[in-house]
Enzyme design. Structure first.
Site, PDB file in Angstrom:
ATOM      1  N   ALA A 166      42.866  48.075  40.095  1.00  0.00           N
ATOM      2  CA  ALA A 166      44.054  48.292  39.279  1.00  0.00           C
ATOM      3  C   ALA A 166      44.252  49.792  39.079  1.00  0.00           C
ATOM      4  O   ALA A 166      43.317  50.582  39.226  1.00  0.00           O
ATOM      5  CB  ALA A 166      43.906  47.599  37.940  1.00  0.00           C
TER       6      ALA A 166
ATOM      7  N   GLU B  42      40.309  40.137  42.771  1.00  0.00           N
ATOM      8  CA  GLU B  42      40.899  39.052  41.996  1.00  0.00           C
ATOM      9  C   GLU B  42      42.153  38.508  42.681  1.00  0.00           C
ATOM     10  O   GLU B  42      42.394  37.293  42.672  1.00  0.00           O
ATOM     11  CB  GLU B  42      41.213  39.537  40.585  1.00  0.00           C
ATOM     12  CG  GLU B  42      39.946  39.745  39.761  1.00  0.00           C
ATOM     13  CD  GLU B  42      40.198  40.392  38.416  1.00  0.00           C
ATOM     14  OE1 GLU B  42      39.797  39.812  37.399  1.00  0.00           O
ATOM     15  OE2 GLU B  42      40.796  41.495  38.381  1.00  0.00           O
TER      16      GLU B  42
ATOM     17  N   GLU C  95      34.317  46.412  37.051  1.00  0.00           N
ATOM     18  CA  GLU C  95      34.945  46.712  35.760  1.00  0.00           C
ATOM     19  C   GLU C  95      33.950  47.123  34.672  1.00  0.00           C
ATOM     20  O   GLU C  95      34.267  47.963  33.824  1.00  0.00           O
ATOM     21  CB  GLU C  95      35.765  45.510  35.283  1.00  0.00           C
ATOM     22  CG  GLU C  95      37.107  45.327  35.998  1.00  0.00           C
ATOM     23  CD  GLU C  95      37.002  44.513  37.270  1.00  0.00           C
ATOM     24  OE1 GLU C  95      38.042  44.105  37.795  1.00  0.00           O
ATOM     25  OE2 GLU C  95      35.867  44.279  37.751  1.00  0.00           O
TER      26      GLU C  95
END
Length: 260
Positions: free
Chosen positions: A66, A115, A135
């Site tokens: 991300a 993901e 993460e």
């Protein structure tokens, strides 16, 4: 439809969606998630599209994660909202799409990238691919379904280790874990996925959509997968594809499914 961060092209029944942010290693930002939602919606609604391929531009990355710069200063409520909207708009949306989705993992698939690949119905990786959920090294956890889909695919223990260590695995280890179905040489990745897509397209798109619904039901809280299977099985009997498929079988010819 025109896009800024992705490319979408449909040919011979296959829609190839390419995340096209090579300078950012195809990192997912809010705009890209919106564009992907629209591209998947458009492909799913197109009766000529039978299979969707999702991949990344360039040779380095499928999606390297991300775009952290967008949410580094978020509050608790903003973080929760980011995860909830992202899951609904893209990750859960893709997982429950009636059109088969194959992730062609062509490089780094990290964080949100892995993901997204896991939300696809199955995955094929190039031998240069590396996958992980890093993460916790940023003080956060996977927020786009990673803590749920990774254990379903590789088992609880392996998922715990991958998430806790924030480490990466290579394509062959991903194949051993069952995270990907196949590993190919980089230049063969898309042709190999297209070959699988060709096999899928020989079959009833209506039945495939019903199978996706039934399979997914077995992984959803409050759903009885067997009951959903029974219902979907029964509904197939009222389709033109069922009539064509059974007639073709009895007449010893190849079925020409109308997709209805």
């Amino acid at each position: 439809m025109s896009y800024t961060n992705i490319l979408s092209e449909t040919q011979n029944g296959i829609c190839t969606i390419t995340i096209n942010r090579p300078k950012k290693l195809n990192a997912l930002n809010i705009e890209t998630i919106d564009e992907l939602h629209n591209a998947f919606s458009e492909a799913d609604e197109d009766p000529l599209t039978k299979v969707i391929l999702i991949t990344g531009s360039g040779e380095k990355a499928f999606v390297a994660g991300a775009d952290i710069s967008e949410f580094a200063d978020f509050s608790v409520s903003e973080g929760s909202d980011l995860a909830a909207k992202g899951q609904a708009k893209l990750f859960d949306f893709v997982a429950n799409l009636s059109t088969p989705v194959i992730a062609a993992v062509n490089g780094f698939a990290l964080g949100g990238g892995l993901e997204l690949a896991m939300a696809a119905h199955f995955r094929v990786a190039s031998d240069t691919a590396k996958m992980g959920l890093p993460e916790v090294s940023l003080g956060v956890i996977p927020g786009y379904g990673g803590t749920q889909r990774l254990p379903q695919l590789v088992g609880k223990g392996r998922a715990m280790e991958m998430i806790m260590t924030a480490g990466m695995i290579d394509a062959n280890q991903a194949l051993q874990y069952g995270l990907v179905n196949h590993v190919t040489e980089a230049e063969e990745l898309l042709p190999f996925c297209e070959k699988i897509a060709g096999k899928i397209m020989r079959n009833s798109s209506v039945a495939i959509a019903a199978a996706i619904t039934a399979i997914n039901a077995g992984y959803q809280d409050g759903e009885d997968g067997f009951e959903v299977e029974i219902a979907q099985f029964g509904e197939c009997f009222d389709t033109e594809d069922f009539k064509e498929g059974t007639t073709a079988f009895l007449e010893k010819r190849k079925a020409d499914f109308p997709g209805r």
